[in-house]
Design a protein around this motif. Structure first.
Motif, PDB file in Angstrom:
ATOM      1  N   LEU A  42      56.867 -31.237  23.616  1.00 50.23           N
ATOM      2  CA  LEU A  42      57.262 -32.630  23.436  1.00 50.23           C
ATOM      3  C   LEU A  42      58.754 -32.829  23.666  1.00 50.23           C
ATOM      4  N   PHE A  82      52.599 -36.434  27.439  1.00 47.01           N
ATOM      5  CA  PHE A  82      51.906 -36.619  26.175  1.00 47.01           C
ATOM      6  C   PHE A  82      50.480 -36.091  26.237  1.00 47.01           C
ATOM      7  N   GLN A 165      54.630 -44.176  18.571  1.00 47.40           N
ATOM      8  CA  GLN A 165      53.999 -44.651  19.806  1.00 47.40           C
ATOM      9  C   GLN A 165      53.210 -45.935  19.569  1.00 47.40           C
TER      10      GLN A 165
END
Length: 230
Positions: A42, A82, A165
């Motif tokens: 990430l 992602f 998100q």
């Protein structure tokens, strides 16, 4: 507030939001040795984001006639990254498979729509990115709620990422819906203010995720497993 003042505020907030990526980037540099494999993957987001921010800010005004393909490219790169992160933490094989298919369809269809119409391709990539990543974020949140917690959710980096998100997706979709509800120039200006606030919220959750990340500890050996080795 006059139209010019509101426009200046919106542009300032957009620049602040774009520059705020240096905060999670600094945390990545300081704490990367504490990251689990998923969080380490990430962490590449800060470099992708910084690359597109610099490219759009520096190259677009001087050398490029439009930044449409950069914006669409960022959304596609974010989805691919992602996908790689969440496939490491989602328990359901079906969800991982569906996520991979959806990510591939999003990237390919975005390229097709962009080829047909640049402006439409940018809007399509942005909205599909928000929809897809909001869905996978909710899947991860549901997974953590339904299992016995091993740590407080507020200290789970992927839980923080998922909440961030969802906030970003909701804010972005709300902001760009203004394009279809526009009555005055003020509506268009407020669109960018909402986008800036959503981006700042996402970077804040991202920073928290990196601050609270820890290496995955080995699972304790069960008594039966100990007996079986003797």
């Amino acid at each position: 507030m006059t139209k010019e003042q509101l426009n200046a505020v919106s542009m300032m907030m957009m620049h602040v939001m774009q520059a705020s990526i240096v905060i999670p980037m600094a945390v990545v540099w300081l704490r990367r040795k504490h990251f689990s494999p998923a969080v380490k993957l990430l962490s590449n987001y800060v470099y992708i984001s910084a690359f597109f921010v610099v490219t759009i800010t520096v190259l677009y005004p001087a050398y490029l006639s439009t930044n449409w393909w950069l914006v669409a490219g960022f959304n596609c790169c974010k989805v691919v990254l992602f996908w790689a992160v969440y496939r490491q933490v989602l328990d359901s094989a079906l969800q991982r498979r569906l996520l991979g298919i959806a990510a591939a369809l999003m990237v390919l269809s975005s390229a097709g729509v962009y080829w047909y119409d640049g402006a439409l391709g940018v809007a399509y990539a942005r909205i599909t990115q928000c929809a897809l990543l909001a869905a996978v974020a909710m899947a991860y949140l549901e997974q953590n709620i339904s299992r016995t917690p091993t740590l407080r959710l507020w200290h789970d980096p992927l839980w923080l990422l998922s909440v961030g998100q969802l906030v970003y997706s909701a804010g972005t979709v709300t902001a760009f819906s203004q394009e279809y509800l526009t009555v005055t120039i003020y509506d268009q200006t407020w669109k960018y203010i909402i986008v800036a606030l959503a981006g700042l919220a996402f970077n804040w959750f991202l920073t928290l995720a990196f601050l609270r990340a820890k290496r995955e500890l080995p699972s304790p050996v069960q008594p039966n497993a100990q007996l079986a080795t003797y």
